[in-house]
Motif scaffolding. Sequence first.
Motif, PDB file in Angstrom:
ATOM      1  N   PHE A   1       0.846  -1.189   0.000  1.00  8.91           N
ATOM      2  CA  PHE A   1       0.000   0.000   0.000  1.00  8.91           C
ATOM      3  C   PHE A   1       0.880   1.237   0.000  1.00  8.91           C
ATOM      4  CE2 PHE A   1       0.407  -1.038   4.576  1.00  8.91           C
ATOM      5  CZ  PHE A   1       0.805   0.192   5.096  1.00  8.91           C
ATOM      6  N   ALA A   2       0.255   2.366  -0.363  1.00  6.09           N
ATOM      7  CA  ALA A   2       0.998   3.629  -0.376  1.00  6.09           C
ATOM      8  C   ALA A   2       0.207   4.657   0.418  1.00  6.09           C
ATOM      9  CB  ALA A   2       1.190   4.110  -1.806  1.00  6.09           C
ATOM     10  N   VAL A   3       0.931   5.503   1.142  1.00  7.69           N
ATOM     11  CA  VAL A   3       0.304   6.606   1.875  1.00  7.69           C
ATOM     12  C   VAL A   3       0.820   7.906   1.261  1.00  7.69           C
ATOM     13  CG1 VAL A   3       0.025   7.716   4.123  1.00  7.69           C
ATOM     14  CG2 VAL A   3       0.352   5.237   4.014  1.00  7.69           C
ATOM     15  N   PHE A   4      -0.102   8.777   0.869  1.00  6.71           N
ATOM     16  CA  PHE A   4       0.282  10.087   0.334  1.00  6.71           C
ATOM     17  C   PHE A   4      -0.334  11.165   1.208  1.00  6.71           C
ATOM     18  CE2 PHE A   4      -0.239   7.315  -3.438  1.00  6.71           C
ATOM     19  CZ  PHE A   4       1.087   7.268  -3.810  1.00  6.71           C
ATOM     20  N   SER A   5       0.394  12.241   1.391  1.00  9.55           N
ATOM     21  CA  SER A   5      -0.190  13.335   2.165  1.00  9.55           C
ATOM     22  C   SER A   5       0.212  14.674   1.562  1.00  9.55           C
ATOM     23  CB  SER A   5       0.267  13.235   3.624  1.00  9.55           C
ATOM     24  OG  SER A   5      -0.412  14.194   4.383  1.00  9.55           O
ATOM     25  N   ARG A   6      -0.662  15.663   1.760  1.00 12.06           N
ATOM     26  CA  ARG A   6      -0.348  17.015   1.260  1.00 12.06           C
ATOM     27  C   ARG A   6       0.581  17.738   2.210  1.00 12.06           C
ATOM     28  NH1 ARG A   6      -6.176  19.386  -0.516  1.00 12.06           N
ATOM     29  NH2 ARG A   6      -6.803  17.562  -1.682  1.00 12.06           N
ATOM     30  N   GLN A   7       0.580  17.281   3.473  1.00 14.75           N
ATOM     31  CA  GLN A   7       1.379  17.992   4.483  1.00 14.75           C
ATOM     32  C   GLN A   7       1.743  17.023   5.597  1.00 14.75           C
ATOM     33  OE1 GLN A   7      -0.050  21.782   6.131  1.00 14.75           O
ATOM     34  NE2 GLN A   7      -1.164  20.589   7.631  1.00 14.75           N
ATOM     35  N   GLN A   8       2.905  17.232   6.204  1.00 16.57           N
ATOM     36  CA  GLN A   8       3.290  16.429   7.369  1.00 16.57           C
ATOM     37  C   GLN A   8       3.629  17.384   8.517  1.00 16.57           C
ATOM     38  OE1 GLN A   8       5.574  12.530   5.867  1.00 16.57           O
ATOM     39  NE2 GLN A   8       6.747  14.373   5.471  1.00 16.57           N
ATOM     40  N   THR A   9       3.214  16.997   9.722  1.00 15.46           N
ATOM     41  CA  THR A   9       3.519  17.863  10.863  1.00 15.46           C
ATOM     42  C   THR A   9       4.825  17.453  11.547  1.00 15.46           C
ATOM     43  OG1 THR A   9       2.056  16.465  12.161  1.00 15.46           O
ATOM     44  CG2 THR A   9       1.124  18.536  11.343  1.00 15.46           C
ATOM     45  N   SER A  10       5.265  16.206  11.339  1.00 14.53           N
ATOM     46  CA  SER A  10       6.557  15.752  11.895  1.00 14.53           C
ATOM     47  C   SER A  10       7.297  14.916  10.861  1.00 14.53           C
ATOM     48  CB  SER A  10       6.356  14.894  13.139  1.00 14.53           C
ATOM     49  OG  SER A  10       5.581  15.538  14.089  1.00 14.53           O
ATOM     50  N   GLY A  11       7.488  15.479   9.669  1.00 14.09           N
ATOM     51  CA  GLY A  11       8.193  14.751   8.604  1.00 14.09           C
ATOM     52  C   GLY A  11       9.618  14.437   9.058  1.00 14.09           C
ATOM     53  N   ARG A  12      10.046  13.199   8.789  1.00  9.34           N
ATOM     54  CA  ARG A  12      11.372  12.769   9.245  1.00  9.34           C
ATOM     55  C   ARG A  12      12.329  12.616   8.074  1.00  9.34           C
ATOM     56  NH1 ARG A  12       8.471   8.596  11.863  1.00  9.34           N
ATOM     57  NH2 ARG A  12       9.444   6.977  10.575  1.00  9.34           N
ATOM     58  N   GLY A  13      13.583  13.024   8.303  1.00  8.22           N
ATOM     59  CA  GLY A  13      14.630  12.779   7.316  1.00  8.22           C
ATOM     60  C   GLY A  13      15.619  11.784   7.866  1.00  8.22           C
ATOM     61  N   ARG A  14      16.685  11.532   7.123  1.00  2.84           N
ATOM     62  CA  ARG A  14      17.735  10.628   7.598  1.00  2.84           C
ATOM     63  C   ARG A  14      18.479  11.254   8.764  1.00  2.84           C
ATOM     64  NH1 ARG A  14      22.347   9.888   4.565  1.00  2.84           N
ATOM     65  NH2 ARG A  14      23.151   7.917   5.317  1.00  2.84           N
ATOM     66  N   LEU A  15      19.149  10.425   9.526  1.00  7.59           N
ATOM     67  CA  LEU A  15      20.017  10.859  10.626  1.00  7.59           C
ATOM     68  C   LEU A  15      19.265  11.747  11.624  1.00  7.59           C
ATOM     69  CD1 LEU A  15      23.077  11.712   8.315  1.00  7.59           C
ATOM     70  CD2 LEU A  15      22.706   9.577   9.551  1.00  7.59           C
ATOM     71  N   GLY A  16      17.982  11.434  11.830  1.00 13.78           N
ATOM     72  CA  GLY A  16      17.183  12.131  12.838  1.00 13.78           C
ATOM     73  C   GLY A  16      16.810  13.560  12.467  1.00 13.78           C
ATOM     74  N   ARG A  17      16.987  13.922  11.192  1.00 11.37           N
ATOM     75  CA  ARG A  17      16.673  15.303  10.808  1.00 11.37           C
ATOM     76  C   ARG A  17      15.181  15.481  10.550  1.00 11.37           C
ATOM     77  NH1 ARG A  17      21.461  15.092   6.764  1.00 11.37           N
ATOM     78  NH2 ARG A  17      23.159  15.484   8.199  1.00 11.37           N
ATOM     79  N   GLU A  18      14.768  16.747  10.552  1.00  8.80           N
ATOM     80  CA  GLU A  18      13.375  17.069  10.231  1.00  8.80           C
ATOM     81  C   GLU A  18      13.253  17.178   8.704  1.00  8.80           C
ATOM     82  OE1 GLU A  18      10.309  20.817  10.485  1.00  8.80           O
ATOM     83  OE2 GLU A  18      12.401  21.071  11.054  1.00  8.80           O
ATOM     84  N   TRP A  19      12.089  16.772   8.159  1.00  8.40           N
ATOM     85  CA  TRP A  19      11.821  17.009   6.731  1.00  8.40           C
ATOM     86  C   TRP A  19      10.726  18.066   6.663  1.00  8.40           C
ATOM     87  CZ3 TRP A  19      14.428  15.958   2.422  1.00  8.40           C
ATOM     88  CH2 TRP A  19      13.793  16.112   1.192  1.00  8.40           C
ATOM     89  N   HIS A  20      11.121  19.266   6.249  1.00  9.51           N
ATOM     90  CA  HIS A  20      10.203  20.406   6.174  1.00  9.51           C
ATOM     91  C   HIS A  20       9.039  20.034   5.241  1.00  9.51           C
ATOM     92  CE1 HIS A  20       9.178  24.615   6.067  1.00  9.51           C
ATOM     93  NE2 HIS A  20       9.281  24.651   4.759  1.00  9.51           N
ATOM     94  N   SER A  21       7.798  19.995   5.757  1.00  7.08           N
ATOM     95  CA  SER A  21       6.700  19.401   4.972  1.00  7.08           C
ATOM     96  C   SER A  21       5.402  20.212   4.960  1.00  7.08           C
ATOM     97  CB  SER A  21       6.365  18.005   5.515  1.00  7.08           C
ATOM     98  OG  SER A  21       7.481  17.222   5.724  1.00  7.08           O
ATOM     99  N   PRO A  22       5.442  21.502   4.595  1.00  6.23           N
ATOM    100  CA  PRO A  22       4.186  22.265   4.571  1.00  6.23           C
ATOM    101  C   PRO A  22       3.291  21.858   3.391  1.00  6.23           C
ATOM    102  CG  PRO A  22       5.968  23.585   3.688  1.00  6.23           C
ATOM    103  CD  PRO A  22       6.575  22.290   4.102  1.00  6.23           C
ATOM    104  N   ASP A  23       2.048  22.317   3.410  1.00  6.79           N
ATOM    105  CA  ASP A  23       1.117  22.059   2.307  1.00  6.79           C
ATOM    106  C   ASP A  23       1.420  23.075   1.199  1.00  6.79           C
ATOM    107  OD1 ASP A  23      -0.982  21.660   0.623  1.00  6.79           O
ATOM    108  OD2 ASP A  23      -2.561  21.989   2.100  1.00  6.79           O
TER     109      ASP A  23
END
Length: 327
Positions: A110-132
């Motif tokens: 299955f796949a999950v898609f979203s227009r925005q994330q409030t706690s998007g995660r990147g590698r090495l514990g970084r944040e993934w900036h994810s506004p709409d």
Amino acid sequence: MENKEVLILKEMLSAGDTFVSGNRLAEIMGVSRVSVWAQMEKLRSQGFEFEAIRSKGYRLSQKPSSLNQTMIESLLTRSSENLTVHAIETVDSTNSEAERLLANATSTPFAVFSRQQTSGRGRLGREWHSPDNGNLYSSFAFRPKILPSRLSTFTLWMGLNICECINTFCRIQSKIKWPNDIHIEGKKVAGILTEARMDSDETRELVLGLGLNVNSEANEWPAELRQIATSLSEASQKTIDINRLTAALVGRIMGAYEQFIKDEHKDLLKEKWPVYDTLKNKAVSLHHGNTQITGIANGIDASGALIIEREDGSRFLARAGEVTIDK
Ligand code: BTN
């Protein structure tokens, strides 16, 4: 059985500029004309518009410009038909949502898609900036039942396929920065975060998270991102149809996953990696914990490790860490 809105939309999309009669729509859905009208209303509420002429029927006159589940499902090809799509407005992280669905025994893939994330995660514990802002935040979930050791080339192989897909779709030239970034002319356009739950002898759950800058504009980004990031629309100088792009990515990712599971990807990865490798022959530094290794990047080995040729003639095989290009 596909849902009725998807059936209507598929018919309208394949008809293009031609009108589709209400009787035809009722027939493919196996419902009455009144029921067709009710389904069309549901589509209207999602941003679709239809031109209706009494003697001819309906024609699609406007599609939603933002991420839309019905539109994505209508555009999926046969190769993706066993995949379930979950498109949501906002979520903490699509990877976390995929992990929750897996824990609740949701069937894969299955796949999950979203227009925005409030706690998007990147590698090495970084944040993934994810506004709409017209970007894509997505996760693909599988239960692969393969040896964990086989995963070492997974992110590279999927990254290569994502690169090829966006290059064809947008007519651009993106490349991969080992191990999980996609770049266009030195600026990051996408990042991949692969997360797995495994036992010693089996990979139980595998989530491929992809954050792709699609239609966002640099002037909307935080200052620290402006110099180092780009989007597909900025690079191609046109607005990207995010639903068509997402459907194309789904098809490509599903095909690439099949090849990976059947172990049919190795020769292609070896052949194509040099074409997409941004680090090839560059002076690089690998940072891993407190260690730093410098040398010239020379592709990857069969296990996906980055080969760094050091000044003293020795070779270092990097399996983890962060690479920077030395000026
Ligand atoms: C990176 O470059 O560090 C990887 C970034 C991965 C971001 C994506 S966005 C969708 C998915 N959900 C997350 O929380 N992260 C990944």
